[in-house]
Scaffold this active site. Structure first.
Site, PDB file in Angstrom:
ATOM      1  N   TYR A  96       2.549  -6.397   4.265  1.00  0.00           N
ATOM      2  CA  TYR A  96       3.306  -7.292   3.317  1.00  0.00           C
ATOM      3  C   TYR A  96       4.365  -6.398   2.765  1.00  0.00           C
ATOM      4  O   TYR A  96       3.876  -5.348   2.186  1.00  0.00           O
ATOM      5  CB  TYR A  96       2.415  -8.178   2.387  1.00  0.00           C
ATOM      6  CG  TYR A  96       3.346  -8.474   1.090  1.00  0.00           C
ATOM      7  CD1 TYR A  96       3.895  -9.726   1.194  1.00  0.00           C
ATOM      8  CD2 TYR A  96       3.201  -8.040  -0.053  1.00  0.00           C
ATOM      9  CE1 TYR A  96       4.604 -10.389   0.225  1.00  0.00           C
ATOM     10  CE2 TYR A  96       3.773  -8.584  -0.998  1.00  0.00           C
ATOM     11  CZ  TYR A  96       4.297  -9.782  -1.057  1.00  0.00           C
ATOM     12  OH  TYR A  96       5.031 -10.516  -2.157  1.00  0.00           O
TER      13      TYR A  96
ATOM     14  N   ASP B 172       5.661   2.257   3.596  1.00  0.00           N
ATOM     15  CA  ASP B 172       5.684   1.465   2.447  1.00  0.00           C
ATOM     16  C   ASP B 172       4.309   1.707   1.823  1.00  0.00           C
ATOM     17  O   ASP B 172       2.997   1.385   2.147  1.00  0.00           O
ATOM     18  CB  ASP B 172       5.661  -0.236   2.823  1.00  0.00           C
ATOM     19  CG  ASP B 172       5.255  -0.779   1.383  1.00  0.00           C
ATOM     20  OD1 ASP B 172       4.802  -0.567   0.447  1.00  0.00           O
ATOM     21  OD2 ASP B 172       5.709  -2.041   1.477  1.00  0.00           O
TER      22      ASP B 172
ATOM     23  N   LYS C 177       3.065   0.349  -7.911  1.00  0.00           N
ATOM     24  CA  LYS C 177       1.704   0.372  -8.361  1.00  0.00           C
ATOM     25  C   LYS C 177       1.399   1.309  -9.012  1.00  0.00           C
ATOM     26  O   LYS C 177       1.675   1.691 -10.319  1.00  0.00           O
ATOM     27  CB  LYS C 177       0.839  -0.242  -7.258  1.00  0.00           C
ATOM     28  CG  LYS C 177       1.250  -1.218  -6.438  1.00  0.00           C
ATOM     29  CD  LYS C 177      -0.023  -2.137  -5.768  1.00  0.00           C
ATOM     30  CE  LYS C 177       0.074  -3.294  -5.191  1.00  0.00           C
ATOM     31  NZ  LYS C 177      -0.013  -4.698  -5.753  1.00  0.00           N
TER      32      LYS C 177
END
Ligand code: HOZ
Length: 430
Positions: free
Chosen positions: A150, A243, A271
């Site tokens: 994702y 990522d 994050k």
């Protein structure tokens, strides 16, 4: 939805009924909905360190930690003070600040692949912009991603995506133009032959990977798999994009590159970078990043990019992450993973972990790819999660996500969780 657990949840139910009238599905992001574990969401009023309090006064050990940013736990005093001080000077300027330069310098010190970076407000934007840059640099359009990975919700990256799409059983999203999907090639994670074949068959702009896949539950790369991605990207003139929105500053000071010694061309961050406020970034070598406007011609922008509050939270968060912090995070993760393994005993459960990340797969076999994650006993996982909630433990409400141990979790949190997990396993397999 009927709520098969012994939680007090009258106030959450009331709020959810109101939410359903004004928010699609009653939430602002699908993974929060808890449908996949057969109940309605709980409404949160406060976080304290490693714990969460809901609107009905229930207290939980929180293993979601806002899905990863809160590596120091909820409301860490130094992070809160930094945000308060920044807010007192103004919440946004739309102009450069010294602190954003310091944050970029701090990231560059930690991540060997990053000489320069551009900040955004979300990981979705950062991943989308990294792909745009890769396409501009290579003059090619096709990208390769992995099933179950994702990278946010931009058009070309949604097919066979993990996280919320996996949780809600959506193979792709309507509304994505065929052309966007056609430019994305998808292969199974940890499958070297599929990667080699895709690289031979397509002129790729980029291979994008979560180096430790963590949106299908945690599925680490097999030995040598990241090296293979590096080699194939180099041999075929594609950029390798890691990522590290989840893994960056979490699984090690320098993320996956440090752990596995593989240096990508571009890195996507989020994050932990924002310390609990909205911040993300993409970065890489100066030669690549200087294609980004206004240094170069690849356009990307954002009113709140490098927001002073988010930068203050991020800088404070990173400065607190010294060597001792990673030793502690690793120890607490290992204690949790080992405790869950012991609690599961000989039941068909696999606990997969690395520093700061844990997934309990309801599977006979270790999970190596998305197909393995999809084959898990999702119904049993849901029952187990409901039983945990009823015992004051808040797990990610999906088999396709990871638990996020933090530096605010202590041995007592772990021991309480393991005791609840043992009772919950016994309830599932009674
Ligand atoms: N990407 C996060 C978990 N895999 C959660 C963010 C969200 O989708 O709400």
């Amino acid at each position: 939805m009927a709520v098969p657990s012994s939680l007090r949840d009258a106030r959450s139910a009331e709020l959810y009924a109101r939410a359903l009238r004004v928010l699609p599905g009653g939430v602002n992001s699908p993974v929060r909905a808890m449908r996949a574990i057969g109940r309605d969401p709980l409404f949160v009023v406060r976080g304290e360190g490693g714990e969460l309090l809901d609107a009905d006064g229930n207290r939980y050990v929180d293993w979601v930690m806002s899905w990863g940013p809160l590596i120091h736990g909820h409301a860490h005093p130094e992070v809160v003070a930094a945000v308060q001080a920044a807010a007192a000077d103004g919440t946004t300027f739309g102009a450069p600040t010294a602190a954003e330069v310091e944050l970029a310098e701090e990231v560059a010190r930690r991540m060997p692949a990053v000489e320069m970076l551009r900040m955004t407000s979300s990981g979705t934007e950062a991943a989308m912009s990294a792909i745009r840059l890769a396409r501009a640099v290579t003059g090619r359009e096709t990208i390769l991603k992995f099933a179950g990975a994702y990278h946010g919700h931009s058009d070309g990256l949604l097919a066979q995506a993990g996280s919320g799409l996996a949780t809600h059983g959506l193979p792709a999203s309507p509304g994505v133009p065929r052309a966007a999907a056609a430019n994305t090639v998808i292969v199974p994670w940890n499958d070297p032959d599929a990667v080699r074949a895709a690289c031979a068959a397509h002129e790729l702009a980029a291979i994008i990977a979560e180096p430790f896949a963590a949106n299908m539950g945690l599925v680490p790369p097999a030995d040598g798999f990241l090296d293979l991605l590096r080699q194939e990207a180099t041999d075929n003139g594609a950029l390798l994009v890691f990522d590290e929105v989840i893994t960056g500053f979490r699984i090690a000071r320098g993320g996956a590159s440090e752990v596995r010694g593989v240096i990508p061309d571009l890195v996507v961050l989020g994050k932990v970078l924002g310390g609990g406020l909205p911040a993300a970034a993409y970065g890489g070598a100066r030669t690549l990043m200087e294609r980004v406007a206004p240094a170069g011609d690849v356009y990307q922008a954002g009113t709140l990019s490098g927001n002073p509050l988010a930068v203050a939270a991020g800088l404070t968060t990173l400065r607190l992450l010294d060597e001792t912090a990673y030793l502690r995070l690793s120890a607490i993760t290992e204690r949790l993973a080992e405790g869950l393994r012991e609690a599961a005993g000989d039941r068909p459960v696999q606990v997969q972990s690395t520093c700061g990340l844990v997934t309990t797969f309801f599977s006979e076999e270790p999970v190596r790819d998305y197909a393995g994650a999809q084959a898990c006993d999702l119904e049993a996982y849901g029952r187990w999660c409901r039983a945990l909630l009823a015992r004051g433990v808040y797990p990610p409400p999906s088999q396709f996500e990871t638990w996020f141990p933090s530096l605010a979790h202590d041995d007592e949190h772990v021991d309480r969780t393991v005791a609840a997990a043992a009772a919950a396993f016994a309830e599932v397999w009674k």
